[in-house]
Design a protein around this motif. Structure first.
Motif, PDB file in Angstrom:
ATOM      1  N   VAL A 293       1.033  -1.284   0.315  1.00 21.55           N
ATOM      2  CA  VAL A 293       0.288  -0.242   0.112  1.00 21.55           C
ATOM      3  C   VAL A 293       1.139   1.258  -0.070  1.00 21.55           C
ATOM      4  N   TRP A 294       2.084   1.397   1.064  1.00 22.87           N
ATOM      5  CA  TRP A 294       2.579   2.126   0.760  1.00 22.87           C
ATOM      6  C   TRP A 294       3.497   2.695  -0.832  1.00 22.87           C
ATOM      7  N   ASP A 295       3.971   1.352  -0.978  1.00 19.11           N
ATOM      8  CA  ASP A 295       4.821   1.828  -2.010  1.00 19.11           C
ATOM      9  C   ASP A 295       4.285   2.042  -3.275  1.00 19.11           C
ATOM     10  N   ALA A 296       2.471   1.635  -3.252  1.00 23.41           N
ATOM     11  CA  ALA A 296       1.947   2.087  -4.547  1.00 23.41           C
ATOM     12  C   ALA A 296       0.801   3.416  -4.501  1.00 23.41           C
ATOM     13  N   ARG A 297       1.149   4.417  -3.234  1.00 21.94           N
ATOM     14  CA  ARG A 297       0.725   5.610  -3.341  1.00 21.94           C
ATOM     15  C   ARG A 297       2.041   6.154  -2.493  1.00 21.94           C
ATOM     16  N   ARG A 298       3.263   5.696  -3.044  1.00 18.34           N
ATOM     17  CA  ARG A 298       4.332   6.566  -3.272  1.00 18.34           C
ATOM     18  C   ARG A 298       4.444   6.509  -4.637  1.00 18.34           C
ATOM     19  N   THR A 299       4.452   5.463  -5.499  1.00 22.99           N
ATOM     20  CA  THR A 299       4.453   5.316  -6.957  1.00 22.99           C
ATOM     21  C   THR A 299       3.505   6.653  -7.694  1.00 22.99           C
ATOM     22  N   VAL A 301       1.671   9.321  -6.032  1.00 21.45           N
ATOM     23  CA  VAL A 301       2.125  10.707  -5.571  1.00 21.45           C
ATOM     24  C   VAL A 301       3.372  11.196  -6.105  1.00 21.45           C
ATOM     25  N   LEU A 302       3.861  10.305  -6.908  1.00 20.95           N
ATOM     26  CA  LEU A 302       5.208  11.162  -7.120  1.00 20.95           C
ATOM     27  C   LEU A 302       5.053  11.459  -8.517  1.00 20.95           C
ATOM     28  N   ALA A 303       4.409  10.608  -9.130  1.00 17.01           N
ATOM     29  CA  ALA A 303       3.342  10.827 -10.457  1.00 17.01           C
ATOM     30  C   ALA A 303       2.454  11.816 -10.557  1.00 17.01           C
ATOM     31  N   GLY A 304       2.475  11.955  -9.154  1.00 26.49           N
ATOM     32  CA  GLY A 304       1.423  13.395  -9.180  1.00 26.49           C
ATOM     33  C   GLY A 304       0.252  13.449 -10.016  1.00 26.49           C
ATOM     34  N   ARG A 305      -0.341  11.593  -8.680  1.00 26.45           N
ATOM     35  CA  ARG A 305      -1.690  11.132  -9.340  1.00 26.45           C
ATOM     36  C   ARG A 305      -2.090  11.496  -8.140  1.00 26.45           C
ATOM     37  N   ASP A 306      -3.335  11.918  -7.605  1.00 27.50           N
ATOM     38  CA  ASP A 306      -4.353  11.962  -6.860  1.00 27.50           C
ATOM     39  C   ASP A 306      -4.159  11.087  -5.847  1.00 27.50           C
ATOM     40  N   LYS A 307      -4.797   9.557  -6.819  1.00 34.20           N
ATOM     41  CA  LYS A 307      -5.086   8.340  -6.310  1.00 34.20           C
ATOM     42  C   LYS A 307      -4.161   6.708  -6.787  1.00 34.20           C
ATOM     43  N   VAL A 308      -4.968   6.063  -5.510  1.00 35.70           N
ATOM     44  CA  VAL A 308      -3.664   5.109  -6.063  1.00 35.70           C
ATOM     45  C   VAL A 308      -4.398   4.022  -7.251  1.00 35.70           C
ATOM     46  N   GLY A 309      -3.553   3.804  -7.921  1.00 39.46           N
ATOM     47  CA  GLY A 309      -4.762   3.047  -9.093  1.00 39.46           C
ATOM     48  C   GLY A 309      -4.467   1.220  -8.806  1.00 39.46           C
ATOM     49  N   SER A 310      -5.125   0.950  -9.960  1.00 39.39           N
ATOM     50  CA  SER A 310      -4.517  -1.199 -10.440  1.00 39.39           C
ATOM     51  C   SER A 310      -3.306  -1.197 -11.100  1.00 39.39           C
ATOM     52  N   ALA A 311      -2.436  -0.084 -11.699  1.00 39.06           N
ATOM     53  CA  ALA A 311      -1.287  -0.508 -11.904  1.00 39.06           C
ATOM     54  C   ALA A 311      -0.328   0.190 -10.603  1.00 39.06           C
ATOM     55  N   ASP A 312       0.043   0.481 -10.051  1.00 36.31           N
ATOM     56  CA  ASP A 312       0.446   0.707  -8.868  1.00 36.31           C
ATOM     57  C   ASP A 312       0.308  -0.037  -7.724  1.00 36.31           C
ATOM     58  N   MET A 313      -1.012  -0.523  -7.436  1.00 32.25           N
ATOM     59  CA  MET A 313      -0.709  -1.948  -6.796  1.00 32.25           C
ATOM     60  C   MET A 313       0.119  -3.010  -7.700  1.00 32.25           C
ATOM     61  N   ALA A 314      -0.505  -3.372  -8.647  1.00 33.26           N
ATOM     62  CA  ALA A 314       0.834  -4.584  -9.109  1.00 33.26           C
ATOM     63  C   ALA A 314       1.694  -4.381  -9.441  1.00 33.26           C
TER      64      ALA A 314
END
Ligand SMILES: Nc1ncnc2c1ncn2[C@@H]1O[C@H](COP(=O)(O)OP(=O)(O)OP(=O)(O)O)[C@@H](O)[C@H]1O
Ligand SMILES: [Mg+2]
Length: 325
Positions: A293-299, A301-314
């Motif tokens: 969850v933290w890694d997906a959130r970091r990705t 945030v750093l990409a400038g997106r408000d929300k974590v998406g399925s690709a971030d989680m994968a």
């Protein structure tokens, strides 16, 4: 409320004697508990925790006591802090949460048990693989009980001077005698592993055995918890020295789903498939699930997106799967 305890509290306040204050305050809490004033006892306990969930207007009520020190006063043998996590953050099997809830309810009523000559449950062994909640559970228990959390620094306790390791342990237990704490001897099996020579194995066993004898004889006001992720190193005959052995297992897929849902609550996300993510994390510890969850959130945030998406989680799942746990 007994006048004696109140007088002790006032006197301790004037002497700036934090430990004596806590001792007297605990007596008051136990007394209220004995009178079945559970809500008041619980509120007092939270206030005493100095930030452990108490809703106070202005900062902490009490300063935490200084930690126990080594012989020369150079090293602190433990860290003393207000607990930061609570039991609600833990996803554990029902048998584990049952024990933790029981202990949280039982400890404030020790004086009642004493009156009935029923032995207290005071010494606990937390065992299980890394990253499954042993350390977190000990801290959460401190929070529930409204007590400071004392995390023993095994690396500081272990001394290369002959006999000094045992003396350091004695200092920690003397400290635990002075006021009610939750004391965690984390990874206590490494007590005797000061030197890496295999011939030292005998020494290790000796120190661990001495430690277990010390906690066996402990009669103070603290809860003592020893944690290990190498239960195999411990002679099972020694287990009976603990009043309870709690095993923290790796999470089931169902637990992983619960943990993902819990941790995603504070993370904006969309189109995340919890079921699929959980099944891909099967077999990994809680700590790995949390990291996803933290890694997906970091990705995100750093990409400038408000929300974590399925690709971030994968992507995060692939990351945690490719490293050892
Ligand atoms: N059962 C659990 N429920 C929720 N979160 C957990 C659980 N177990 C571990 N975590 C999370 O994983 C991280 C590591 O957990 P913790 O340090 O408690 O594991 P441990 O069992 O003590 O591991 P080790 O044996 O390596 O000391 C923490 O940040 C915690 O939030
Ligand atoms: Mg730990």
């Amino acid at each position: 409320m007994a006048g004696r305890h109140l007088k002790e509290m006032f006197a301790a306040f004037h002497r700036h004697d934090e430990l004596a204050f806590r001792r007297a305050a605990m007596e008051v809490i136990e007394e209220e508990q004995g009178k079945h004033h559970y809500a008041l006892a619980r509120d007092l306990q939270r206030l005493l925790a100095a930030g452990g969930g108490a809703t106070l207007d202005s900062g902490d009520v009490l300063v935490l006591p200084d930690p126990p020190m080594d012989r020369d006063g150079d090293w602190s043998l433990a860290a003393v802090r207000a607990p930061q996590v609570d039991l609600a953050q833990l996803i554990v099997q029902p048998k584990v949460s049952r024990v933790l809830d029981q202990v949280a309810a039982e400890v404030p009523r020790w004086s009642e048990l004493d009156r009935h000559a029923v032995p207290r449950r005071q010494r606990f062994l937390f065992q299980g693989p890394p990253g499954c909640g042993k350390t977190t559970a000990a801290e959460a228990l401190a929070s529930e009980l409204g007590r400071p959390f004392v995390l023993v620094r095994i690396d500081a306790v272990v001394s290369s001077y002959l006999g000094e390791t045992a003396s350091n342990l004695r200092r920690v237990l003397d400290f635990a005698n002075q006021a009610p704490f939750v004391v965690l001897f984390d990874e206590f099996d490494s007590l005797g592993r000061g030197r890496d020579d295999a011939a030292e194995h005998g020494e290790m066993k000796r120190v661990v055995t001495a430690f277990l004898q010390m906690i066996d004889q402990y009669r103070g006001p603290s809860v003592l918890i020893a944690a290990t992720n190498h239960p195999g190193l411990l002679d099972t005959a020694l287990w009976r020295r603990f009043d309870e052995v709690v095993t923290f297992d790796r999470p089931s897929v169902h637990d992983i789903r619960r943990l993902l849902r819990h941790r995603l609550r504070s993370v904006p996300h969309s189109a995340v498939n919890i079921d699929e993510t959980a099944s891909r994390l099967k077999g990994l510890p809680h700590a790995a699930v949390e990291k996803v969850v933290w890694d997906a959130r970091r990705t995100a945030v750093l990409a400038g997106r408000d929300k974590v998406g399925s690709a971030d989680m994968a992507e995060a799942v692939i990351g945690v799967r490719s490293r050892p746990w």
